[in-house]
Design a protein around this motif. Structure first.
Motif, PDB file in Angstrom:
ATOM      1  N   SER A  28      -8.066   4.739   1.780  1.00 37.18           N
ATOM      2  CA  SER A  28      -7.576   5.309   0.525  1.00 37.18           C
ATOM      3  C   SER A  28      -6.206   5.551   0.207  1.00 37.18           C
ATOM      4  O   SER A  28      -5.524   6.003   1.301  1.00 37.18           O
ATOM      5  CB  SER A  28      -8.309   6.829   0.435  1.00 37.18           C
ATOM      6  OG  SER A  28      -9.520   6.969   0.661  1.00 37.18           O
ATOM      7  N   ALA A  29      -5.767   4.866  -0.787  1.00 36.40           N
ATOM      8  CA  ALA A  29      -4.416   4.724  -1.074  1.00 36.40           C
ATOM      9  C   ALA A  29      -4.296   4.104  -2.312  1.00 36.40           C
ATOM     10  O   ALA A  29      -5.014   3.703  -3.069  1.00 36.40           O
ATOM     11  CB  ALA A  29      -3.519   3.935  -0.048  1.00 36.40           C
TER      12      ALA A  29
ATOM     13  N   GLU B 222      -9.627   5.832   5.643  1.00 33.86           N
ATOM     14  CA  GLU B 222      -7.982   5.831   5.868  1.00 33.86           C
ATOM     15  C   GLU B 222      -7.770   4.519   4.936  1.00 33.86           C
ATOM     16  O   GLU B 222      -6.201   4.498   4.587  1.00 33.86           O
ATOM     17  CB  GLU B 222      -7.907   5.475   7.278  1.00 33.86           C
ATOM     18  CG  GLU B 222      -8.149   4.131   7.975  1.00 33.86           C
ATOM     19  CD  GLU B 222      -9.375   4.569   8.775  1.00 33.86           C
ATOM     20  OE1 GLU B 222     -10.188   5.530   8.508  1.00 33.86           O
ATOM     21  OE2 GLU B 222      -9.806   3.753   9.693  1.00 33.86           O
TER      22      GLU B 222
ATOM     23  N   GLN C 190       4.015   8.102   3.018  1.00 35.66           N
ATOM     24  CA  GLN C 190       4.288   6.758   3.900  1.00 35.66           C
ATOM     25  C   GLN C 190       5.076   5.821   3.113  1.00 35.66           C
ATOM     26  O   GLN C 190       5.362   4.764   3.758  1.00 35.66           O
ATOM     27  CB  GLN C 190       2.975   6.159   4.151  1.00 35.66           C
ATOM     28  CG  GLN C 190       2.111   7.212   5.104  1.00 35.66           C
ATOM     29  CD  GLN C 190       2.529   7.588   6.361  1.00 35.66           C
ATOM     30  OE1 GLN C 190       2.955   6.654   6.909  1.00 35.66           O
ATOM     31  NE2 GLN C 190       2.529   8.613   6.831  1.00 35.66           N
TER      32      GLN C 190
ATOM     33  N   ARG D 132      -5.947   2.801  -7.549  1.00 37.13           N
ATOM     34  CA  ARG D 132      -5.951   3.797  -6.818  1.00 37.13           C
ATOM     35  C   ARG D 132      -7.270   3.787  -6.210  1.00 37.13           C
ATOM     36  O   ARG D 132      -8.212   3.827  -6.850  1.00 37.13           O
ATOM     37  CB  ARG D 132      -5.870   5.040  -7.533  1.00 37.13           C
ATOM     38  CG  ARG D 132      -5.764   6.422  -6.853  1.00 37.13           C
ATOM     39  CD  ARG D 132      -5.622   7.787  -7.734  1.00 37.13           C
ATOM     40  NE  ARG D 132      -4.240   7.745  -8.184  1.00 37.13           N
ATOM     41  CZ  ARG D 132      -2.996   8.030  -7.714  1.00 37.13           C
ATOM     42  NH1 ARG D 132      -3.233   8.558  -6.598  1.00 37.13           N
ATOM     43  NH2 ARG D 132      -1.982   8.028  -8.436  1.00 37.13           N
TER      44      ARG D 132
ATOM     45  N   SER E  26       0.811   5.290   0.308  1.00 37.61           N
ATOM     46  CA  SER E  26       0.172   6.460   0.710  1.00 37.61           C
ATOM     47  C   SER E  26       0.709   7.363   0.703  1.00 37.61           C
ATOM     48  O   SER E  26       2.188   7.362   0.843  1.00 37.61           O
ATOM     49  CB  SER E  26      -0.447   6.257   2.164  1.00 37.61           C
ATOM     50  OG  SER E  26      -1.156   5.113   2.398  1.00 37.61           O
TER      51      SER E  26
ATOM     52  N   ARG F 269       0.824  -1.196  -0.045  1.00 36.57           N
ATOM     53  CA  ARG F 269       0.128   0.108   0.154  1.00 36.57           C
ATOM     54  C   ARG F 269       0.720   1.162  -0.077  1.00 36.57           C
ATOM     55  O   ARG F 269       1.758   1.232   0.537  1.00 36.57           O
ATOM     56  CB  ARG F 269      -1.004  -0.040   1.255  1.00 36.57           C
ATOM     57  CG  ARG F 269      -1.767   1.193   1.414  1.00 36.57           C
ATOM     58  CD  ARG F 269      -2.889   0.778   2.392  1.00 36.57           C
ATOM     59  NE  ARG F 269      -2.501   1.013   3.529  1.00 36.57           N
ATOM     60  CZ  ARG F 269      -3.082   0.920   4.762  1.00 36.57           C
ATOM     61  NH1 ARG F 269      -4.513   0.683   4.771  1.00 36.57           N
ATOM     62  NH2 ARG F 269      -2.680   0.665   6.038  1.00 36.57           N
TER      63      ARG F 269
END
Lengths: 114, 113
Positions: B87-88, B85, B41, B109, B38, B36
């Motif tokens: 969403s990434a 949260e 991140q 996405r 983000s 993942r």
């Protein structure tokens, strides 16, 4: 467990200047080390990797990295950058045995300025 | 195949809905990974499959996340009861073995409204 630290989140540099992107890792066992690059709006691709042997590794597009076991580092360097090198660079570490899991750093965004 | 493919490329969903993300690895690659990504991140490891071994699920953030790999090829990542949260960009990669280069797909996405 392994961990990777990329201390610089962003690195601005002028075109034709040298650059070094830093990567430090932590591991109690022997590791493989990788640098991946993600160009804007593109997928990740391998830049270079260290598996064993010579500690100086050469990759694509004129990049090289040096494995330093005593300092647990694998910094990426290029003697002269181009505008096209603008991208995000990720360092990754994996164990040489026992697991296929890789840990990636948070990335360094290289911005080459004209 | 030519490379790792992922579908859909974009997914917009409402909070609480389930989503399925698909990954087609390079033919012959025994290892398949989900990450993942983000903003700020980096790449967060989620899970990997290697051959017929039990998958390493140590990176899955909660029990809402699950993945399977059928026939040693295609993999599906399922997120139940999606949260904002989640969403990434979800990336899939495959490789031929330990120490081998990971080849990444273009990502899915995910936007949870």
């Amino acid at each position: 467990a392994q961990s990777v630290t990329q201390l610089d989140s962003q690195v601005p540099v002028f075109e034709e200047a040298p650059v070094e992107l830093r990567c430090n890792y932590s591991s109690s066992v022997s590791v493989y080390l990788f640098w991946y690059v993600q160009y804007p709006n593109q997928g990740l691709q391998l830049l270079l990797k260290y598996l064993s042997g010579s500690t100086l590794v050469k990759g694509i597009n004129g990049f090289e990295a040096e494995f330093n076991k005593s300092q647990t580092s694998f910094h990426l360097r290029k003697p002269s950058v181009h505008i096209s090198d603008t991208a995000e660079y990720f360092c990754a570490v994996g164990r040489t045995s026992g697991t296929y899991k890789y840990i990636f750093g948070t990335g360094t965004r290289l911005k080459v300025l004209a | 195949g030519a490379g790792v493919s992922q579908s859909p490329s974009n997914k917009v969903t409402e909070k609480g809905k389930d989503v399925e993300l698909r990954c087609d690895p390079i033919s012959g690659h025994t290892a398949l990974y989900w990450y993942r990504q983000s903003l700020g991140q980096g790449l967060e490891f989620l899970i990997y499959f290697q051959g017929n071994s039990a998958p390493d699920k140590s990176g899955l953030p909660s029990d809402r996340f699950s993945a399977e790999r059928t026939g040693g090829s295609v993999s599906t990542l399922t997120i139940q009861r999606t949260q904002q949260e989640d969403s990434a960009v979800y990336l899939c990669a495959s490789s031929g073995g330990l120490g081998e280069t990971q080849y990444f797909g273009p990502g899915t996405r995910l936007l949870v409204l």
